[in-house]
Each structure stands twice: as structure tokens, then as C-alpha cells.
Design an enzyme around this catalytic site. Sequence first.
Site, PDB file in Angstrom:
ATOM      1  N   LYS A  97       3.729   1.634   2.397  1.00 27.28           N
ATOM      2  CA  LYS A  97       4.250   2.162   3.770  1.00 27.28           C
ATOM      3  C   LYS A  97       5.841   2.341   3.746  1.00 27.28           C
ATOM      4  O   LYS A  97       6.187   3.363   4.372  1.00 27.28           O
ATOM      5  CB  LYS A  97       4.176   0.669   4.714  1.00 27.28           C
ATOM      6  CG  LYS A  97       2.687   0.233   5.028  1.00 27.28           C
ATOM      7  CD  LYS A  97       2.976  -0.893   6.222  1.00 27.28           C
ATOM      8  CE  LYS A  97       3.872  -1.936   5.803  1.00 27.28           C
ATOM      9  NZ  LYS A  97       3.391  -2.636   4.548  1.00 27.28           N
ATOM     10  N   THR A  98       6.387   1.712   2.880  1.00 22.11           N
ATOM     11  CA  THR A  98       8.115   1.824   2.706  1.00 22.11           C
ATOM     12  C   THR A  98       8.018   3.218   2.182  1.00 22.11           C
ATOM     13  O   THR A  98       9.176   3.918   2.761  1.00 22.11           O
ATOM     14  CB  THR A  98       8.614   0.823   2.028  1.00 22.11           C
ATOM     15  OG1 THR A  98       8.387  -0.473   2.606  1.00 22.11           O
ATOM     16  CG2 THR A  98      10.087   1.138   1.947  1.00 22.11           C
TER      17      THR A  98
ATOM     18  N   LYS B 229      12.866  -0.956  10.923  1.00 26.34           N
ATOM     19  CA  LYS B 229      12.144  -1.772  10.181  1.00 26.34           C
ATOM     20  C   LYS B 229      11.768  -3.085  11.315  1.00 26.34           C
ATOM     21  O   LYS B 229      12.690  -3.704  11.873  1.00 26.34           O
ATOM     22  CB  LYS B 229      12.505  -2.597   8.974  1.00 26.34           C
ATOM     23  CG  LYS B 229      11.684  -3.675   8.567  1.00 26.34           C
ATOM     24  CD  LYS B 229      10.640  -3.097   7.752  1.00 26.34           C
ATOM     25  CE  LYS B 229       9.690  -4.093   7.068  1.00 26.34           C
ATOM     26  NZ  LYS B 229       8.494  -3.642   6.346  1.00 26.34           N
TER      27      LYS B 229
ATOM     28  N   ILE C 239       0.839  -1.288  -0.066  1.00 26.63           N
ATOM     29  CA  ILE C 239       0.027   0.034   0.048  1.00 26.63           C
ATOM     30  C   ILE C 239       0.760   1.167  -0.008  1.00 26.63           C
ATOM     31  O   ILE C 239       0.329   2.519  -0.319  1.00 26.63           O
ATOM     32  CB  ILE C 239      -1.019   0.002   1.169  1.00 26.63           C
ATOM     33  CG1 ILE C 239      -2.165   0.945   1.015  1.00 26.63           C
ATOM     34  CG2 ILE C 239      -0.323   0.295   2.501  1.00 26.63           C
ATOM     35  CD1 ILE C 239      -2.700   0.600   0.082  1.00 26.63           C
TER      36      ILE C 239
ATOM     37  N   GLY D  22       3.029  -5.326   6.336  1.00 23.18           N
ATOM     38  CA  GLY D  22       1.642  -5.575   6.140  1.00 23.18           C
ATOM     39  C   GLY D  22       0.858  -4.583   6.924  1.00 23.18           C
ATOM     40  O   GLY D  22       1.223  -3.645   7.315  1.00 23.18           O
TER      41      GLY D  22
END
Length: 221
Positions: free
Chosen positions: A17-18, A39, A15, A119
Site C-alpha cells: 500500500k505504501t 496516512k 501488500i 492493513g
Amino acid sequence: MSAQIYFVSGIDTAIGKTFTTGFLAKIWNEQGIRTITQKLIQTGNVDISEDIEQHRAIMGCGLLPEDQQKLTMPEIFTYPASPHLAARLDGRAINFEQIQQATEQLAAGYDCILLEGAGGLMVPLTEEFLTIDYIQTHNYPVILVTSGRLGSINHTLLSLELLKLRGVQLYAIAFNHADNSKDPLIAEDTIAYLKQYLQRDFADTTWVDIPALNLALSSHK
């Protein structure tokens, strides 16, 4: 710990996020807020986190000393899967104490940590421990990444209701505009609907626009 820690989660896998995590770190550092990314658990890699590498590329810097020390990537598993499965396949348990110690070390040297999950909120970290459990245990406010793709309203509202149920603070909705071109009408309606929903049920939440191409940021209450 002295830094403010935000947990970056998303309504789904892939989506944004990174990109969002790296982008916010870039913007906040430019504003004088000393920010580093971390992370929580990286899967599908060996020795180094590709997500951390992408954060640094977006931030316009190379790997940091904290990256070399693995403080920003304390747990890496080789198989690209949910952490509970990746850990099982690698034959070792996730070391949550090691993750927390790394976060504490980072917090001593920065104003803010953006902690990116894997996720969404319900992704299992172990057979009995979910991502939302980890967030709730540490009382981290959440930055939730969503977009204008078809289905985003449903997935976003489910995530918001879960945060409300668990008593977890929603700090911001980060709207990733990368999906807008797929159907501009749906994207426009999604933005309007979500802003109205937030105004009614999450009035203190910040809205952050994550651009598809350029690095212009706008933030609205």
C-alpha cells in the site's frame, strides 16, 4: 473540500500500500494532477509517520510543509499494531474529528488526496468501528492493492465482495508486481483471473500495474 479523495487499502498487511500510494502520487503529479498523500492512522512511530516519509522518497521530494504541520499524519501511535490496540496501549482515543479536519485542509490546496489506511478493509480502528466503516461514512472510492502471491485471489475477492456489500465504489485495482518473482505462474494466473472477474462484476474499475523496480505505469480498464 475540492479535492478528489481516494482511500488506498489492501488485501492484507505488507501488500504494498505504501509504495503504491507514493508511486501513484508521483505519477499523478507528473501528469499535472496536484496530488498529496495522507496516512489515516500511523502506528509504530513517534512524532513522524514512516509511511509518509516513504511516500516522499518515492515522489522524489523531501517532507512538505503539510507534513511539518502534521496534516498528512494527524494521528500517530507508538506501538506497531492495529489502530484499536495501539490507541489503547497509548492510553488515548483516536481523534477522528482531527483526522477529518486535516483531510479537509489538504483538500483545499490539492486536486487529489491519496489517503492510505492501515492493513485491510476490516482492520478495527476502535472496538466497534472498522476501516470499512470509516470509508463508507465518508463515501471514499477505494484503490485496492493486491499482488500475485499465493492466496491473493481469495483475499482480493473477499475484499471486493465486502465493497459490494457496503455499496462502496471500487475505483481501481492496483496490482503490485513485487511478488511476481516468487512464482511467475501463479502471478500470471492471478492477473488473468482477477481481470476476468473485474470485467464481469466491476466493469468500470481501472486496473493499474505497480512495477516492482522501474517506474513504468500502465493502466487498463
